[in-house]
Structures are given as structure tokens and as C-alpha cells.
Design a protein around this motif. Sequence first.
Motif, short mmCIF file in Angstrom:
data_model
loop_
_atom_site.label_atom_id
_atom_site.label_comp_id
_atom_site.label_asym_id
_atom_site.label_seq_id
_atom_site.Cartn_x
_atom_site.Cartn_y
_atom_site.Cartn_z
N ILE A 26 15.03 -11.94 -31.77
CA ILE A 26 16.27 -11.26 -32.14
C ILE A 26 16.24 -10.86 -33.61
CG2 ILE A 26 17.67 -12.44 -30.37
CD1 ILE A 26 18.61 -14.38 -32.55
N SER A 30 21.62 -10.68 -37.60
CA SER A 30 22.57 -10.29 -36.55
C SER A 30 23.52 -11.45 -36.25
CB SER A 30 21.82 -9.91 -35.28
OG SER A 30 21.19 -11.06 -34.72
N ASP A 31 24.57 -11.15 -35.51
CA ASP A 31 25.51 -12.19 -35.09
C ASP A 31 24.82 -13.20 -34.17
OD1 ASP A 31 27.59 -11.18 -36.58
OD2 ASP A 31 28.44 -10.01 -34.93
N ASP A 32 23.90 -12.71 -33.34
CA ASP A 32 23.18 -13.62 -32.45
C ASP A 32 22.45 -14.69 -33.25
OD1 ASP A 32 24.00 -12.30 -30.18
OD2 ASP A 32 22.19 -11.07 -30.01
N LEU A 36 22.97 -18.94 -33.56
CA LEU A 36 21.84 -19.85 -33.41
C LEU A 36 21.70 -20.76 -34.63
CD1 LEU A 36 19.13 -20.79 -32.06
CD2 LEU A 36 18.03 -18.87 -33.25
N TYR A 246 14.25 -21.73 -31.81
CA TYR A 246 14.71 -22.00 -30.45
C TYR A 246 14.19 -23.36 -29.97
CZ TYR A 246 16.31 -17.15 -29.86
OH TYR A 246 16.98 -15.95 -29.97
#
Length: 381
Positions: A26, A30-32, A36, A246
Motif C-alpha cells: 500500500i 495513505s489512510d490505509d 496499520l 503486516y
Amino acid sequence: MEYLVMLPGPTNVPNRVMNAMLAPVINHRSDDFRVLYKEIFEKTQKVFQTTGDIVLLTTSGTGAVETSVVNLIKKGDKAVIPVNGEFSTRLADLIDSWGGQAIRIKAPFGENPPYEEFEKVFDQHKDIKALYAVYNETSTGTTIRYMDKLGQLASRKGAFFVADSVSILGGDELPVDRWNIDVCVTASQKALAAPPGVSPVSVSARAKKYMQENPPPTAYLNLKRYFKYQEEHFETPFTPALPLYYAFREALNMILEEGMDNRIRRHKICADAFYAGLNAMGLTPFAKPDARSNVVIAVNYLQGMDDKKFRGLLGEQFKVLVAGGFGDLKGKVFRVGCMGEVHKYHVMRTLSSIASAMNMIGVKANPEATSVALDRLKALN
């Protein structure tokens, strides 16, 4: 057959943690990503047991240790450090090379200096800037068992307390705030059971204020920049290792699902089983009884046990990886990682493989040793 990685890091990584890296890449602006990063930030705080700031560095543990020095130590600053192994020696040398004055409190490898020595040093030097401690000396399987008292001492004297917890956080007791630790560093590939490459650092409010007011002449390891990006956007100043983030998040999920108290208890039971089983084979721990680690088991070789041949047999014939000694201990000890997802299977397979390898090189191992260890493991659920 896959290797059983019983090294003092990197260690075995659970499949669900490895699979987490399959998530798509990603945009780290970004907001993503902010979602995270915020989740990892908050879960890391829980594992560190701190309300202080968390910085996630994309480095090995050594990068985090160096960060603790370059952001706190200025030319001429005095820093006390117990030196009793390879990694504490490196840290003391790093402090000196950065322009500080490392005041070494030395102890034989495998032992810790008496706590009273620290009080004496603080009485002799009224201008000590920081107290550094390698909580778990990976090279010798030695753990400092009075970290709480060191934190109280540093707090009373107005010094920063810095804990190198690279090989122990997540495997033994380490309440950062309760022990008055200003800077705590660790690495993902040890007791946290994640892939190598992420090194979390916790920073107290007092240490953060100092770092913001006195930034170091460096870029990548400059924590002031990390604080700025976190406060403004919940981002990192440089591109992070996204797949590792992740995986690290999933490793944190597993730790919190198990619970820190349960995790620490599991590590202690497995360590007790290792020590009991190895002792039954006639092998002795390198570290003294009051300093033995629950996450790195350092073992003296018996006469007739050649390091290269013994560890080669373990790896080639039994697919079990353990580490040798290094520096002055090369060829004299081997080291077993008892960390991460370690459980009955890991302990029993490792011990039975060690016994078999010993017999293959002509050093008879007590066949009852594994049953001694198994008896200790009954305490596990």
C-alpha cells in the motif's frame, strides 16, 4: 523436513505471521497505512507495557541500539554500563566511538556485577548522563535480574535508563514504565517471533523531550523526525518495510491473544526443561545460576565435543539449528534459543537431537534425559 530454528534469533516464525506478508503493498502516505501504523503502535505499547512513544525502525536490533546512543549521548557525556559479554562490550565501545565516556562495570562472562557496584559508581560520578544495560546478554545466556533496581537508581540520580532488550522482550518480564526505563529497544526476530527487520523502540516523555530539543547530526536514526511524522500524520519519515509491518502486527496479535503473563510463564517452563534435560546429559550451563537466561541457553561443551562436527550433525542429520559461541567463547559453548513460539515440541525435538548427536560423536548421553525434561514440561497447558 523443515529446519527447526533453535537459534538465539532469528527464530521460528508461526505460519500465520509469515502469511500476513502476502498482504498487498500500500501507499505509506495513505489512510490505509495510518490505520496499520496506529494499530501496531498501540499493540506495541501493550507488549512493552508502556504509555510512552513507540518508534518502529526498519533495522536489525543493532540499528535500534545505535539509535539509543546517537539520540541521547553527546560528546563527553558519561554513561554507565555493565560489561559481561560480546554485546555489552559492543555497546560500551559504541558509546565511546560516538564521543561519550562509557564507565564500564565489568564482570566475568556468565555473571553479572553486584548491584552495589552501580551505587558506588554513581556516588563517585555526580554527572552521569545515562545508565545502559544489556538486559539479556545473548552471547553468554546471561540475564540481569535486578533491572528494576537499576531503574530506581537511575531515576533517583536523574540519569536516563536505557535497556537493550533485543533478545528478551516478549520472553521474560519487562514492564517498561514500572521499571523506569526511558529507552527500551528490541527486535522482531527474537522472542517476538516475527521475521527480522523491524526494531521497535519505546521512549519515555522525559527522553522524548530531550531528543526533540537536542537532535543528533544524523538522518535515518534521528528520532525527532519520527516523532514529528507520527504526531502530524501517523506516518514514518522514510519508507517502511511494509510486508514486515503486516507480519509484525500479526505477531503482536498472537502475543496479546496468549497474554504476556502466560507467555512469560511458558518461556520459563521451557527454559527449566532445557536446563534439566541438558544437565541430565552431563552438560552444564555457562551462566551462573542467579544469572541464567530463560530465552538463550548457553551450554559448555564436554571434552570430545567438537563444535563444528556437533552442530553440523544437528543441522544436517536432524535439521535442528543451534548457535555456537563467538569471540573468546568460540568452540567452547553452544547456544540454544528458547524463545518465540517455543513449546513442548521444540524442547523435546531439540534435546533428543542433541542426545543423538552426542552419541554419534562418541560422547554418551543419558537416555533418561528427555524424560527429565518432559516431566518439567507437564506444567504447560
